[in-house]
Design a protein around this motif. Structure first.
Motif, short mmCIF file in Angstrom:
data_model
loop_
_atom_site.label_atom_id
_atom_site.label_comp_id
_atom_site.label_asym_id
_atom_site.label_seq_id
_atom_site.Cartn_x
_atom_site.Cartn_y
_atom_site.Cartn_z
N GLU A 1 10.34 -1.94 -4.86
CA GLU A 1 9.71 -2.03 -3.53
C GLU A 1 9.76 -0.69 -2.79
OE1 GLU A 1 10.05 -6.32 -1.59
OE2 GLU A 1 12.03 -5.49 -1.97
N LYS A 2 10.47 0.28 -3.36
CA LYS A 2 10.69 1.53 -2.63
C LYS A 2 9.40 2.27 -2.24
CE LYS A 2 15.51 2.36 -3.56
NZ LYS A 2 16.51 2.88 -4.48
N PRO A 3 8.44 2.36 -3.16
CA PRO A 3 7.17 3.03 -2.76
C PRO A 3 6.50 2.33 -1.58
CG PRO A 3 7.23 2.66 -5.14
CD PRO A 3 8.41 1.95 -4.56
N ILE A 4 6.61 1.01 -1.55
CA ILE A 4 6.00 0.25 -0.44
C ILE A 4 6.71 0.58 0.86
CG2 ILE A 4 5.65 -2.07 0.50
CD1 ILE A 4 5.30 -3.02 -2.43
N VAL A 5 8.04 0.57 0.81
CA VAL A 5 8.82 0.84 2.02
C VAL A 5 8.54 2.25 2.52
CG1 VAL A 5 11.16 1.08 2.92
CG2 VAL A 5 10.59 -0.85 1.45
N MET B 1 -4.30 4.34 5.86
CA MET B 1 -2.99 4.06 5.28
C MET B 1 -2.72 2.56 5.22
SD MET B 1 0.58 5.93 6.11
CE MET B 1 0.14 7.54 5.55
N GLU B 2 -3.21 1.83 6.21
CA GLU B 2 -3.06 0.37 6.18
C GLU B 2 -3.72 -0.21 4.93
OE1 GLU B 2 -2.72 -0.75 10.94
OE2 GLU B 2 -4.70 -0.66 9.98
N GLY B 3 -4.89 0.35 4.64
CA GLY B 3 -5.61 -0.09 3.44
C GLY B 3 -4.83 0.22 2.18
N GLU C 1 5.95 5.71 6.63
CA GLU C 1 4.94 6.72 7.00
C GLU C 1 3.92 6.14 7.97
OE1 GLU C 1 5.18 8.93 2.66
OE2 GLU C 1 3.21 8.34 3.42
N LEU C 2 3.54 4.91 7.71
CA LEU C 2 2.57 4.23 8.57
C LEU C 2 3.12 4.03 9.98
CD1 LEU C 2 -0.16 2.75 8.88
CD2 LEU C 2 0.94 0.69 8.01
N GLU C 3 4.39 3.64 10.02
CA GLU C 3 5.05 3.46 11.32
C GLU C 3 5.03 4.75 12.13
OE1 GLU C 3 5.99 0.81 13.06
OE2 GLU C 3 4.96 -0.11 11.35
N GLU C 4 5.37 5.84 11.42
CA GLU C 4 5.40 7.15 12.05
C GLU C 4 4.02 7.50 12.63
OE1 GLU C 4 7.87 9.04 12.61
OE2 GLU C 4 6.81 10.85 13.27
N LEU C 5 3.01 7.26 11.82
CA LEU C 5 1.63 7.55 12.22
C LEU C 5 1.22 6.71 13.43
CD1 LEU C 5 0.01 9.63 10.69
CD2 LEU C 5 -1.15 7.80 9.47
#
Lengths: 283, 317
Positions: free
Chosen positions: B8-12, B40-42, B17-21
């Motif tokens: 799951e690490k790549p997902i996390v 990035m959501e996509g 990164e998405l959160e940061e953005l």
């Protein structure tokens, strides 16, 4: 040796010493050299110290049934590789060749001191008498036959547990055999379970501990989890004699410890109380 | 503490990164940032789908053991009303690894029993990591007999690495406690629905697993031996657990194919630990449906079907 002196499963490494080509065999318990023929005549019990050697299903049957009364059932049932488990069938074939048996249990009808019963005799030499589909099926059929014919069932257990090469199907043999015993018991028929060295895992956690009467051979190892697992899990010293027949008797978990030479008469005496055969004889 | 599984690490990472953005965008919205967020959501959705729809058995085993996965009492809280916990085997003690009691499940009054794990050291001491002693199995049977007496159906929730391999457990005949349940459950005159909600560890699982309907959560496993145990025996090392998990055919899908499991209870994407409510709603509906299917069967037929179900298990020539 103390009464709690315990046999380990590795004792079964004795197999080579146990049934050698030679004329003599050394007792793993007292180191006495025993003449093979004398040992066989003594039901493979050491004439010096009473140590019970592993015994084949054929020898076991001969030692308990009325001569010539045993008629085998389901002798041809063969294992299949249901899971595609690498190397499994080669293993089964190798054991078939080595032991001359099709599987780890022999079942059939017989009389013991004139009382009829269905028998299932596990043979530890065959893949540690692990329980896969065939073992479960043969025992279930024997129990079902006993229910239909209103007879007693006697199972001699010895097993390393469920056969992992058959995965969940092995686990479900515990359910299947116990279910058949539920119906047998509901029909008010007797079941005698005899525990021999070693009885462990899924066999202990199903039919082996469900007997109306539970008998154990002297000093045999009986348990659910292996002693090493228990030690590793609990980080505790195991009590003396842990998981032996004598320990089981002390904790109230078996009815009797019976030596091999007395097995036939003990089973006969019990069957006469629990089946009509004693009553008809008295009449 | 959040437990992140290796796969799951790549997902996390992408989520962070998405959160940061998003944070940047919230502070100072620009069209460029908005496009990046959407992109990035996509990518995240695609990655999640790719990872979670191609889970190998070993990954499912890891999900089934996830520390944030809903446990038995979480499901009781989310699926049931008016849970009345009852304690003790009436002989030796109570077993907190096996809670049991009356509950109302989707409007139906039931007896529910199951294994309960803990999330931290304190809870795990209490719950013994979900490994029950003989007292747990005997309490379970005591309450299942109450269910029979009062004509309530039984729901069992299975989640155990195995029955406890301890000195006291052996002394008090854990093997017999399990065996006796197998025998007695076969004849209980009331419907039984069993669900493997997490780990279905061998005899310890089966000891409350005789049922008219056996369901499995999508990421649960059910096996005769743990993948690590199997690997230690066959490959001589626990590191081969992933191969063992594959070989043992322990996933819900494999077990459905083998005729052991009657239905798979869907979990939210990535596993029940991502969304307890959705997982619970799914479980609630599946159990309610199974209970509805069983409740009008005449008892003779119910027991015949239960017997035949297990009678038919096994493959041979």
């Amino acid at each position: 040796m103390g009464i709690f002196k315990k046999r380990s499963v590795s004792d079964l490494g004795e197999k080579k010493k146990d049934m050698p080509e030679g004329l003599w065999v050394k007792c793993p318990s007292c180191n006495e050299s025993l003449f093979q023929e004398a040992l066989a005549k003594n039901l493979r019990v050491c004439t010096n110290c009473g140590y019970h050697f592993t015994i084949s299903s054929a020898e076991r049957i001969e030692s308990i049934v009325d001569t010539g009364s045993f008629v085998e059932m389901d002798a041809d049932l063969d294992s299949v590789d249901a899971l595609g488990f690498k190397g499994y069938l080669d293993k089964v074939k190798a054991y078939q060749k080595k032991t001359g048996l099709m599987e780890a249990v022999v079942t059939g009808r017989a009389t013991i001191e004139s009382c009829p019963a269905l028998l299932a005799i596990m043979d530890f030499r065959f893949l540690g008498a692990s329980m896969g589909s065939v073992v479960g099926e043969k025992i279930t059929r024997a129990i079902e036959a006993a229910t239909a014919e209103r007879k007693a069932v006697i199972v001699f257990s010895a097993s390393g547990g469920a056969r992992m090469h058959e995965g969940i199907l092995s686990l479900m043999q515990m359910a299947k055999t116990s279910g058949a015993l539920a119906r047998h018991a509901a029909a008010q028929l007797p079941y005698i379970s005899v525990l021999t060295h070693p009885t462990t895992g899924g066999v202990t956690a199903s039919f082996a501990t469900l007997g109306d009467i539970i008998i154990a051979e002297p000093k045999c190892m009986i348990g659910f989890a292996g002693p090493r697992v228990v030690k590793e899990t609990t980080h505790a010293d195991l009590p003396p004699g842990f998981q032996t027949a004598e320990f089981m008797l002390q904790h109230g978990l078996v009815d009797q410890i019976v030596e091999r030479k007395d097995m036939r008469s003990t089973l006969g005496a019990l069957l006469k109380y629990m089946t009509p055969c004693g009553r008809t004889q008295a009449a | 503490m959040k437990q992140v599984l290796e796969f799951e690490k790549p997902i996390v990472k992408l989520q962070e990164e998405l959160e940061e953005l998003r944070r940047k965008h919230a502070q100072k919205p620009t069209e460029k940032l908005a496009t990046q967020v959407a992109g990035m959501e996509g990518r995240l959705a695609d990655l999640q789908k790719e990872v979670y729809t191609n889970l190998i058995p070993w990954q499912r085993v890891q999900i089934s053991r996830h520390i944030s996965r809903p446990f038995m009492l979480d499901y009781i809280r989310l699926c049931c009303e008016d849970f009345v916990e009852l304690h003790g085997d009436r002989h030796i003690g109570d077993d907190n690894a096996m809670p049991a009691g009356f509950a109302t499940w989707g409007g139906r009054r039931v007896v529910v029993v199951g294994h309960q794990k803990g999330r931290d050291t304190k809870e795990n001491l209490l719950r013994n990591f979900g490994s029950a002693h003989p007292e747990g199995y005997r309490k379970a049977l005591r309450l299942m007999r109450l269910a029979e007496k009062f004509q309530l159906p039984i729901v069992t929730l299975i989640d155990t690495p195995g029955a406890f391999p301890g000195i006291g457990a052996e002394e008090r005949n854990i093997a017999e406690a399990i065996a006796f349940n197998l025998k007695e459950m076969m004849l209980l005159k009331t419907p039984i629905v069993a669900v493997v909600i997490g780990e279905g560890g061998s005899g310890g699982a089966l000891g409350i697993g005789i049922a008219d309907r056996v369901l499995m959560m999508e990421n649960a496993y059910y096996s005769v031996i743990s993948p690590e145990g199997c690997a230690a025996i066959l490959w001589k090392h626990r590191e081969h657990a992933p191969e063992a998990a594959q070989a043992l055919k322990l996933s819900a899908q494999d077990l459905t194919g083998l005729g052991i499991v009657d239905g798979i209870v869907p979990e939210p994407l990535g596993g029940a630990h991502h969304d307890h409510e959705t997982a619970a709603a799914s479980l609630k509906a599946a159990v309610s449906q199974a209970l509805a299917d069983l409740e009008n069967l005449p008892v003779d037929k119910l027991l015949d079907q239960r017997y035949e179900k297990f009678r038919g298990m096994g493959k041979m020539a």
